[in-house]
Design a protein around this motif. Structure first.
Motif, PDB file in Angstrom:
ATOM      1  N   ASP A  15      42.632  52.581  24.289  1.00  0.00           N
ATOM      2  CA  ASP A  15      43.534  53.386  23.473  1.00  0.00           C
ATOM      3  C   ASP A  15      44.636  53.808  24.443  1.00  0.00           C
ATOM      4  OD1 ASP A  15      44.691  55.045  21.590  1.00  0.00           O
ATOM      5  OD2 ASP A  15      43.121  56.568  21.687  1.00  0.00           O
ATOM      6  N   ALA A  16      45.695  53.006  24.487  1.00  0.00           N
ATOM      7  CA  ALA A  16      46.598  53.017  25.639  1.00  0.00           C
ATOM      8  C   ALA A  16      47.604  54.151  25.708  1.00  0.00           C
ATOM      9  CB  ALA A  16      47.348  51.689  25.708  1.00  0.00           C
ATOM     10  N   ASP A  17      47.971  54.735  24.597  1.00  0.00           N
ATOM     11  CA  ASP A  17      48.953  55.816  24.664  1.00  0.00           C
ATOM     12  C   ASP A  17      48.397  56.946  25.523  1.00  0.00           C
ATOM     13  OD1 ASP A  17      50.850  54.543  23.009  1.00  0.00           O
ATOM     14  OD2 ASP A  17      49.737  55.179  21.228  1.00  0.00           O
ATOM     15  N   ALA A  18      49.070  57.246  26.604  1.00  0.00           N
ATOM     16  CA  ALA A  18      48.713  58.322  27.529  1.00  0.00           C
ATOM     17  C   ALA A  18      47.382  58.105  28.254  1.00  0.00           C
ATOM     18  CB  ALA A  18      48.693  59.673  26.811  1.00  0.00           C
ATOM     19  N   CYS A  19      46.909  56.868  28.351  1.00  0.00           N
ATOM     20  CA  CYS A  19      45.668  56.592  29.079  1.00  0.00           C
ATOM     21  C   CYS A  19      45.972  56.493  30.572  1.00  0.00           C
ATOM     22  CB  CYS A  19      45.029  55.295  28.597  1.00  0.00           C
ATOM     23  SG  CYS A  19      43.527  54.891  29.517  1.00  0.00           S
ATOM     24  N   PRO A  20      45.371  57.371  31.388  1.00  0.00           N
ATOM     25  CA  PRO A  20      45.679  57.370  32.820  1.00  0.00           C
ATOM     26  C   PRO A  20      44.866  56.376  33.647  1.00  0.00           C
ATOM     27  CG  PRO A  20      44.225  59.185  32.324  1.00  0.00           C
ATOM     28  CD  PRO A  20      44.533  58.508  31.006  1.00  0.00           C
ATOM     29  N   VAL A  21      43.965  55.621  33.024  1.00  0.00           N
ATOM     30  CA  VAL A  21      43.077  54.740  33.804  1.00  0.00           C
ATOM     31  C   VAL A  21      43.200  53.267  33.410  1.00  0.00           C
ATOM     32  CG1 VAL A  21      41.406  56.516  34.459  1.00  0.00           C
ATOM     33  CG2 VAL A  21      41.146  55.314  32.274  1.00  0.00           C
ATOM     34  N   LYS A  22      44.379  52.866  32.967  1.00  0.00           N
ATOM     35  CA  LYS A  22      44.564  51.455  32.610  1.00  0.00           C
ATOM     36  C   LYS A  22      44.361  50.564  33.830  1.00  0.00           C
ATOM     37  CE  LYS A  22      48.575  52.260  30.409  1.00  0.00           C
ATOM     38  NZ  LYS A  22      48.588  53.685  30.130  1.00  0.00           N
ATOM     39  N   ASP A  23      44.965  50.896  34.964  1.00  0.00           N
ATOM     40  CA  ASP A  23      44.843  50.064  36.162  1.00  0.00           C
ATOM     41  C   ASP A  23      43.393  49.955  36.632  1.00  0.00           C
ATOM     42  OD1 ASP A  23      47.549  49.490  36.212  1.00  0.00           O
ATOM     43  OD2 ASP A  23      48.025  51.101  37.621  1.00  0.00           O
ATOM     44  N   GLU A  24      42.664  51.058  36.556  1.00  0.00           N
ATOM     45  CA  GLU A  24      41.256  51.038  36.949  1.00  0.00           C
ATOM     46  C   GLU A  24      40.450  50.141  36.010  1.00  0.00           C
ATOM     47  OE1 GLU A  24      43.197  54.436  38.765  1.00  0.00           O
ATOM     48  OE2 GLU A  24      43.184  53.689  36.711  1.00  0.00           O
ATOM     49  N   THR A  25      40.778  50.192  34.728  1.00  0.00           N
ATOM     50  CA  THR A  25      40.095  49.337  33.758  1.00  0.00           C
ATOM     51  C   THR A  25      40.366  47.874  34.059  1.00  0.00           C
ATOM     52  OG1 THR A  25      40.286  51.072  32.084  1.00  0.00           O
ATOM     53  CG2 THR A  25      39.786  48.854  31.294  1.00  0.00           C
ATOM     54  N   TYR A  26      41.616  47.540  34.366  1.00  0.00           N
ATOM     55  CA  TYR A  26      41.954  46.150  34.697  1.00  0.00           C
ATOM     56  C   TYR A  26      41.173  45.690  35.928  1.00  0.00           C
ATOM     57  CZ  TYR A  26      46.190  47.357  31.972  1.00  0.00           C
ATOM     58  OH  TYR A  26      47.072  47.800  31.026  1.00  0.00           O
ATOM     59  N   ARG A  27      41.062  46.564  36.923  1.00  0.00           N
ATOM     60  CA  ARG A  27      40.374  46.201  38.161  1.00  0.00           C
ATOM     61  C   ARG A  27      38.910  45.851  37.878  1.00  0.00           C
ATOM     62  NH1 ARG A  27      40.027  50.774  42.312  1.00  0.00           N
ATOM     63  NH2 ARG A  27      42.039  51.158  41.361  1.00  0.00           N
ATOM     64  N   VAL A  28      38.208  46.696  37.124  1.00  0.00           N
ATOM     65  CA  VAL A  28      36.797  46.444  36.824  1.00  0.00           C
ATOM     66  C   VAL A  28      36.653  45.227  35.909  1.00  0.00           C
ATOM     67  CG1 VAL A  28      34.723  47.385  35.731  1.00  0.00           C
ATOM     68  CG2 VAL A  28      36.130  48.848  37.206  1.00  0.00           C
ATOM     69  N   ALA A  29      37.502  45.133  34.891  1.00  0.00           N
ATOM     70  CA  ALA A  29      37.430  43.996  33.959  1.00  0.00           C
ATOM     71  C   ALA A  29      37.696  42.682  34.691  1.00  0.00           C
ATOM     72  CB  ALA A  29      38.427  44.188  32.821  1.00  0.00           C
ATOM     73  N   GLY A  30      38.636  42.682  35.612  1.00  0.00           N
ATOM     74  CA  GLY A  30      38.932  41.474  36.384  1.00  0.00           C
ATOM     75  C   GLY A  30      37.743  41.038  37.220  1.00  0.00           C
ATOM     76  N   ARG A  31      37.037  41.999  37.789  1.00  0.00           N
ATOM     77  CA  ARG A  31      35.861  41.697  38.605  1.00  0.00           C
ATOM     78  C   ARG A  31      34.768  41.033  37.778  1.00  0.00           C
ATOM     79  NH1 ARG A  31      33.193  46.693  40.207  1.00  0.00           N
ATOM     80  NH2 ARG A  31      35.334  47.317  40.566  1.00  0.00           N
ATOM     81  N   TYR A  32      34.629  41.451  36.526  1.00  0.00           N
ATOM     82  CA  TYR A  32      33.557  40.921  35.674  1.00  0.00           C
ATOM     83  C   TYR A  32      34.027  39.828  34.706  1.00  0.00           C
ATOM     84  CZ  TYR A  32      30.570  44.723  37.253  1.00  0.00           C
ATOM     85  OH  TYR A  32      29.818  45.580  38.017  1.00  0.00           O
ATOM     86  N   GLY A  33      35.319  39.519  34.705  1.00  0.00           N
ATOM     87  CA  GLY A  33      35.826  38.483  33.810  1.00  0.00           C
ATOM     88  C   GLY A  33      35.839  38.902  32.349  1.00  0.00           C
ATOM     89  N   LEU A  34      36.176  40.155  32.086  1.00  0.00           N
ATOM     90  CA  LEU A  34      36.197  40.670  30.717  1.00  0.00           C
ATOM     91  C   LEU A  34      37.596  40.602  30.121  1.00  0.00           C
ATOM     92  CD1 LEU A  34      34.095  43.919  31.288  1.00  0.00           C
ATOM     93  CD2 LEU A  34      33.281  41.607  30.764  1.00  0.00           C
ATOM     94  N   HIS A  35      37.671  40.427  28.816  1.00  0.00           N
ATOM     95  CA  HIS A  35      38.951  40.455  28.107  1.00  0.00           C
ATOM     96  C   HIS A  35      39.272  41.904  27.757  1.00  0.00           C
ATOM     97  CE1 HIS A  35      42.043  38.015  26.060  1.00  0.00           C
ATOM     98  NE2 HIS A  35      42.210  39.133  25.384  1.00  0.00           N
ATOM     99  N   VAL A  36      40.521  42.299  27.988  1.00  0.00           N
ATOM    100  CA  VAL A  36      40.960  43.678  27.728  1.00  0.00           C
ATOM    101  C   VAL A  36      42.087  43.659  26.707  1.00  0.00           C
ATOM    102  CG1 VAL A  36      41.992  45.760  28.741  1.00  0.00           C
ATOM    103  CG2 VAL A  36      40.381  44.387  30.089  1.00  0.00           C
ATOM    104  N   TYR A  37      41.947  44.481  25.685  1.00  0.00           N
ATOM    105  CA  TYR A  37      43.003  44.683  24.696  1.00  0.00           C
ATOM    106  C   TYR A  37      43.593  46.062  24.914  1.00  0.00           C
ATOM    107  CZ  TYR A  37      41.196  40.581  22.380  1.00  0.00           C
ATOM    108  OH  TYR A  37      40.799  39.301  22.111  1.00  0.00           O
ATOM    109  N   VAL A  38      44.898  46.106  25.152  1.00  0.00           N
ATOM    110  CA  VAL A  38      45.612  47.347  25.393  1.00  0.00           C
ATOM    111  C   VAL A  38      46.359  47.661  24.103  1.00  0.00           C
ATOM    112  CG1 VAL A  38      47.277  48.509  26.885  1.00  0.00           C
ATOM    113  CG2 VAL A  38      45.822  46.684  27.819  1.00  0.00           C
TER     114      VAL A  38
END
Length: 160
Positions: A15-38
């Motif tokens: 839920d991207a509006d005003a989410c302060p942890v988008k970059d952290e989410t990308y980092r963890v998702a990238g490590r595990y190969g997960l798809h992220v919808y922003v």
């Protein structure tokens, strides 16, 4: 993609509006190969990765929440500070994390909703409630750990 992955795939919805942890989410998702919808109701710059997808919804009331809630199911992770959205997603079986790393659970969501509604009523009545405390480095670290634990728990549960 449309946000409707195969049933045993772990997918992350932000839920991207005003989410302060988008970059952290990308980092963890990238490590595990997960798809992220922003998901947001306006354009937002994102890293150019094939596994990170921007979803721009109409600017109608709760349009982003409705889009995410319609796709929440077991095996999905939803990142939001929005308590009513968290409630909808928990009821659908999703793992839901606040940006502070606090997981929303079936047992605690009722109290979180009641607290949110009480605070809203107090604000509307003119009471000074002070608002949320500032987001801290400790919150960011707690979120990273919570997201990692959530992914590992889902993987142990047969999602991948």
């Amino acid at each position: 993609m449309s946000g409707d992955e195969t049933p045993r795939t772990i997918v992350v919805y932000i839920d991207a509006d005003a989410c302060p942890v988008k970059d952290e989410t990308y980092r963890v998702a990238g490590r595990y190969g997960l798809h992220v919808y922003v998901v947001a109701n306006s354009f937002m710059a994102l890293p150019r990765e094939p596994w990170i997808e921007r979803v721009v919804v109409s600017d109608g009331f709760d349009a982003a929440d409705d889009w995410i809630a319609a796709r929440a199911r077991p095996g999905t992770i939803v990142v939001t500070a929005d308590v009513p959205l968290a409630s909808r997603c928990v009821k659908a079986g999703a793992a839901v994390l606040a940006p502070t790393g606090k997981p929303f659970s079936e047992s605690g969501i009722g109290m979180a909703l009641a607290t949110r509604n009480l605070m809203q009523d107090l604000r509307e009545a003119g009471a000074i409630t002070g608002g949320p405390k500032p987001f801290s480095a400790r919150d960011r670290s707690a979120f990273l750990g919570a997201l990692d634990r959530t992914v590992m728990r889902l993987k142990r549960g047969g999602f991948g």
